[in-house]
Scaffold this motif. Structure first.
Motif, PDB file in Angstrom:
ATOM      1  N   LYS A 257      39.786  36.687  48.080  1.00  0.00           N
ATOM      2  CA  LYS A 257      38.680  37.479  48.611  1.00  0.00           C
ATOM      3  C   LYS A 257      37.566  37.649  47.584  1.00  0.00           C
ATOM      4  CE  LYS A 257      41.315  40.123  52.016  1.00  0.00           C
ATOM      5  NZ  LYS A 257      41.710  41.484  52.473  1.00  0.00           N
ATOM      6  N   GLY A 258      37.916  37.824  46.325  1.00  0.00           N
ATOM      7  CA  GLY A 258      36.911  38.035  45.298  1.00  0.00           C
ATOM      8  C   GLY A 258      36.262  36.747  44.846  1.00  0.00           C
ATOM      9  N   LEU A 259      35.276  36.893  43.972  1.00  0.00           N
ATOM     10  CA  LEU A 259      34.562  35.733  43.444  1.00  0.00           C
ATOM     11  C   LEU A 259      34.925  35.460  41.993  1.00  0.00           C
ATOM     12  CD1 LEU A 259      31.012  36.333  44.952  1.00  0.00           C
ATOM     13  CD2 LEU A 259      32.763  34.755  45.756  1.00  0.00           C
ATOM     14  N   THR A 260      34.936  36.503  41.178  1.00  0.00           N
ATOM     15  CA  THR A 260      35.179  36.319  39.752  1.00  0.00           C
ATOM     16  C   THR A 260      36.026  37.467  39.228  1.00  0.00           C
ATOM     17  OG1 THR A 260      33.203  37.566  39.124  1.00  0.00           O
ATOM     18  CG2 THR A 260      32.925  35.202  39.471  1.00  0.00           C
ATOM     19  N   GLY A 261      36.412  37.356  37.941  1.00  0.00           N
ATOM     20  CA  GLY A 261      37.096  38.454  37.273  1.00  0.00           C
ATOM     21  C   GLY A 261      38.566  38.208  37.047  1.00  0.00           C
ATOM     22  N   ILE A 262      39.159  39.043  36.194  1.00  0.00           N
ATOM     23  CA  ILE A 262      40.573  38.904  35.836  1.00  0.00           C
ATOM     24  C   ILE A 262      41.469  39.128  37.047  1.00  0.00           C
ATOM     25  CG2 ILE A 262      42.426  39.960  34.503  1.00  0.00           C
ATOM     26  CD1 ILE A 262      40.587  40.340  32.240  1.00  0.00           C
ATOM     27  N   ARG A 263      41.226  40.198  37.791  1.00  0.00           N
ATOM     28  CA  ARG A 263      42.095  40.485  38.926  1.00  0.00           C
ATOM     29  C   ARG A 263      41.945  39.437  40.020  1.00  0.00           C
ATOM     30  NH1 ARG A 263      45.158  44.407  39.120  1.00  0.00           N
ATOM     31  NH2 ARG A 263      45.378  44.183  41.375  1.00  0.00           N
ATOM     32  N   ASN A 264      40.819  38.808  40.096  1.00  0.00           N
ATOM     33  CA  ASN A 264      40.645  37.734  41.068  1.00  0.00           C
ATOM     34  C   ASN A 264      41.507  36.529  40.690  1.00  0.00           C
ATOM     35  OD1 ASN A 264      39.209  36.286  43.284  1.00  0.00           O
ATOM     36  ND2 ASN A 264      38.493  35.045  41.597  1.00  0.00           N
ATOM     37  N   CYS A 265      41.568  36.206  39.409  1.00  0.00           N
ATOM     38  CA  CYS A 265      42.314  35.019  38.958  1.00  0.00           C
ATOM     39  C   CYS A 265      43.799  35.301  38.744  1.00  0.00           C
ATOM     40  CB  CYS A 265      41.703  34.495  37.650  1.00  0.00           C
ATOM     41  SG  CYS A 265      40.013  33.915  37.809  1.00  0.00           S
ATOM     42  N   TYR A 266      44.107  36.486  38.217  1.00  0.00           N
ATOM     43  CA  TYR A 266      45.492  36.756  37.772  1.00  0.00           C
ATOM     44  C   TYR A 266      46.055  38.034  38.401  1.00  0.00           C
ATOM     45  CZ  TYR A 266      43.688  33.694  34.106  1.00  0.00           C
ATOM     46  OH  TYR A 266      43.102  32.669  33.421  1.00  0.00           O
ATOM     47  N   ARG A 267      45.803  38.293  39.650  1.00  0.00           N
ATOM     48  CA  ARG A 267      46.149  39.582  40.256  1.00  0.00           C
ATOM     49  C   ARG A 267      47.613  39.975  39.988  1.00  0.00           C
ATOM     50  NH1 ARG A 267      46.108  39.545  46.569  1.00  0.00           N
ATOM     51  NH2 ARG A 267      47.819  38.133  46.044  1.00  0.00           N
ATOM     52  N   ASP A 268      48.571  39.199  40.512  1.00  0.00           N
ATOM     53  CA  ASP A 268      49.984  39.560  40.367  1.00  0.00           C
ATOM     54  C   ASP A 268      50.454  39.407  38.927  1.00  0.00           C
ATOM     55  OD1 ASP A 268      49.859  39.947  43.058  1.00  0.00           O
ATOM     56  OD2 ASP A 268      50.767  38.028  43.579  1.00  0.00           O
ATOM     57  N   LEU A 269      50.003  38.361  38.268  1.00  0.00           N
ATOM     58  CA  LEU A 269      50.382  38.140  36.879  1.00  0.00           C
ATOM     59  C   LEU A 269      49.886  39.272  35.987  1.00  0.00           C
ATOM     60  CD1 LEU A 269      50.225  34.750  35.034  1.00  0.00           C
ATOM     61  CD2 LEU A 269      49.138  36.718  33.990  1.00  0.00           C
TER      62      LEU A 269
END
Length: 583
Positions: A257-269
């Motif tokens: 859903k998101g475009l950029t950022g840490i939580r966008n790339c690595y949410r569960d991790l």
């Protein structure tokens, strides 16, 4: 009621293994019958194995049946620690890393000690390094998985040893299982240097984390018989292999859903690394440290703001990639100057995010900042060289000094690197030829009078055509006035012209007479440039001097006066001296 065969607990034996021995020792097919004696109501034929591990049954009645202290029975159960962990052997293990339902057993070890090793319940444990064999997990008779409900395990296991299918144990599998066994037995292991200071529970944390998110990235590897072996590759090439996984999720974000950022790339991790329950594990600290280093040095798919609180502020402030606002803050310049740097290609974005934000490498920003700090404006550079801005522009337009930035239609700024000016001065110092003397100390301006402009003068100085002196100035070590070009005093003789001094010698008269002869038009003259002075000097045409000498004689040149007559003189026409001609 007491059991007929009351067995003692063996060292490090947990309750499920002990109950299994009690059932076999008292003639029961499996644990279910024994559990009924304990008053447990089983809803089906399955044994509630997880409850057995954690002692969620009547342990006091079990202690009474076997005639042992209740405290001793309680000491062999796992203790829950939070929602995801349990305590055992003074370590906090991750519960999801263990299989409490199904059994894995080394038949050779079981025949030796008649107990089930809890270590074999670990999902990543796949072989016995002592006997170099795979762990048995399938009933050869019916092809079903072994569980705590399997009948007559004690009597069947020795027979099944013959039917175990041969499987080659790879070196990676052997090393990983050997390291696990060493930690279980609290022995030192140097198989994975990066894990030297971690205990078994922390090793399990690291391997479970790596294998879980590796399979998340590459789900086709789930079909492997030993998916946890991928952790071996990560640990042998740490942290590079881990960085590759993080880079994969940077390019293939977990959250769509998101475009950029840490939580966008690595949410569960990211959530797993930063959870409170995992924060006390040194294994997760190792993972978090590598993750922070990656974020600091490699992550370029988003901006950080004040809401990011689970990553150290020092890492956020020194990360390898920054956006335009952060880059301007590092360079300490306004947006207008930043746009000039982009337009002139002094800075280029490393990547452009989906939301349109450009990301720049911090190393490029710092390098450019250092470079800009060493730059001067046209006014500052002229002041450093002690030259006028006009003369400095002559040197720049002539290619002798190369500026970093020149004014254009879209830019009005000058940027000249100090290193470029230092290089220019060093070239002048290396080409200096003469020593400073009183005679050549004030001759710089002479060249302007001889038609040599400033740019041409400097070019000839650097090219060796014009000699110059170097007089160092401590207070102005970069000043151009230290270099004094010297014009040679020596003139090459001109066969067609005579200087006034040469004419005096040639005609055997003084200068006043020479000028009188010029005035009376006896000889011809013309003003010419010479090296000894900036102003033109009157010269006498040699042919006219020869004609005069052939036509007239002076008094001291006559040896027979009676043969000569005065044609010009004070008594004749008022001329300064007497001129004679032969009769």
């Amino acid at each position: 009621m007491k059991l007929l065969n009351r067995l003692y607990l063996k060292p490090n034996e947990l309750l499920p293994s002990y109950l299994h021995r009690l059932a076999n020792g008292n003639g029961y097919r499996n644990i279910q019958t024994l559990m009924k004696l304990l008053g447990e109501e089983l809803v089906n034929t399955r044994v509630p194995s997880k409850r057995l591990f954690f002692g969620d049954f009547d342990t006091e009645k079990l202690a009474s049946l076997v005639n042992q202290p209740h405290q001793q029975i309680e000491s062999r159960q796992l203790i829950k620690h939070g929602a995801t962990r349990f305590s055992y052997m003074e370590q906090n293990f991750l519960a999801k890393a263990f299989d409490f339902t199904y059994l894995k057993v080394c038949p050779h070890c079981y025949s030796e000690v008649s107990t089930f090793n809890f270590l074999n319940s670990l999902k990543m444990k796949s072989c016995c390094t002592k006997h170099r064999c795979s762990l048995l997990s399938i009933n050869p008779d019916n092809g079903k998985k072994l569980s705590w409900s399997t009948h007559h395990l004690k009597t069947e296991l020795p027979e099944w040893v013959k039917d175990i299918p041969a499987r080659e144990i790879t070196e990676q599998e052997f090393l990983l299982n050997q390291h696990i066994e060493h930690l279980w037995e609290q022995q030192p292991s140097s198989i994975y240097p990066v894990l030297n200071n971690l205990n078994l529970s922390e090793l399990i944390d690291v391997c479970s984390f790596l294998s879980h998110f590796h399979l998340r990235a590459f789900p086709t590897h789930q079909d492997s018989d030993t998916p946890f072996l991928i952790a071996h590759d990560y640990l042998c090439d740490w942290p590079n292999k881990f960085y590759e996984l993080l880079d994969y999720f940077q390019k293939h974000p977990m959250r769509m859903k998101g475009l950029t950022g840490i939580r966008n790339c690595y949410r569960d991790l990211y959530d797993d690394l930063c959870s409170i329950e995992n924060s006390q594990s040194d294994g997760y600290r190792l993972l978090k440290k590598a993750f922070d280093q990656f974020i600091q040095s490699h992550f370029s798919n988003g901006n950080f703001n004040s809401k990011i609180t689970l990553i150290d502020s020092d890492i956020l402030s020194s990360r390898a990639f920054v956006n335009q606002t952060q880059a301007m803050a590092v360079l300490d310049i306004p947006v207008s100057k930043f746009k000039v740097l982009l337009r002139e290609s002094f800075l280029k974005p490393k990547t452009v995010l989906k939301n349109g934000d450009a990301m720049y490498a911090r190393t490029d920003i710092n390098t450019l900042k250092t470079r800009l700090e060493r730059c001067l404006s046209l006014e500052g550079a002229a002041k450093l060289l002690d030259l006028s801005q006009y003369r400095l522009r002559l040197l720049i337009n002539g290619g002798i000094i190369k500026p970093l930035l020149k004014p254009t239609k879209a830019n009005r700024d000058w940027l000249i690197e100090k290193e470029e000016l230092e290089s220019f001065v060093k070239r002048l110092v290396s080409c200096a030829q003469l020593k400073v003397t009183k005679s050549n100390k004030h001759q710089v301006k002479q060249f302007q009078f001889f038609g040599v402009d400033f740019l041409e003068l400097v070019k000839q100085m650097l090219g060796g055509q014009i000699a110059y002196t170097y007089n160092p100035l401590k207070r102005s070590p970069m000043a151009f006035k230290q270099f004094i070009p010297v014009r040679s005093m020596r003139e090459q003789p001109d066969p067609e012209w005579l200087s006034p001094a040469e004419a005096c010698t040639f005609l055997e008269v003084n200068k006043n007479v020479v000028y009188e002869l010029l005035k009376k038009d006896f000889i011809k003259g013309k003003k010419k440039s010479v090296k000894r002075t900036a102003r033109p000097v009157l010269h006498i045409h040699k042919s006219s001097a020869i004609e005069f000498k052939n036509a007239y004689q002076l008094r001291h040149q006559i040896h027979e006066p009676e043969r000569y007559t005065v044609v010009h003189g004070k008594s004749v026409d008022g001329f300064m001296i007497n001129l004679y001609q032969r009769i």
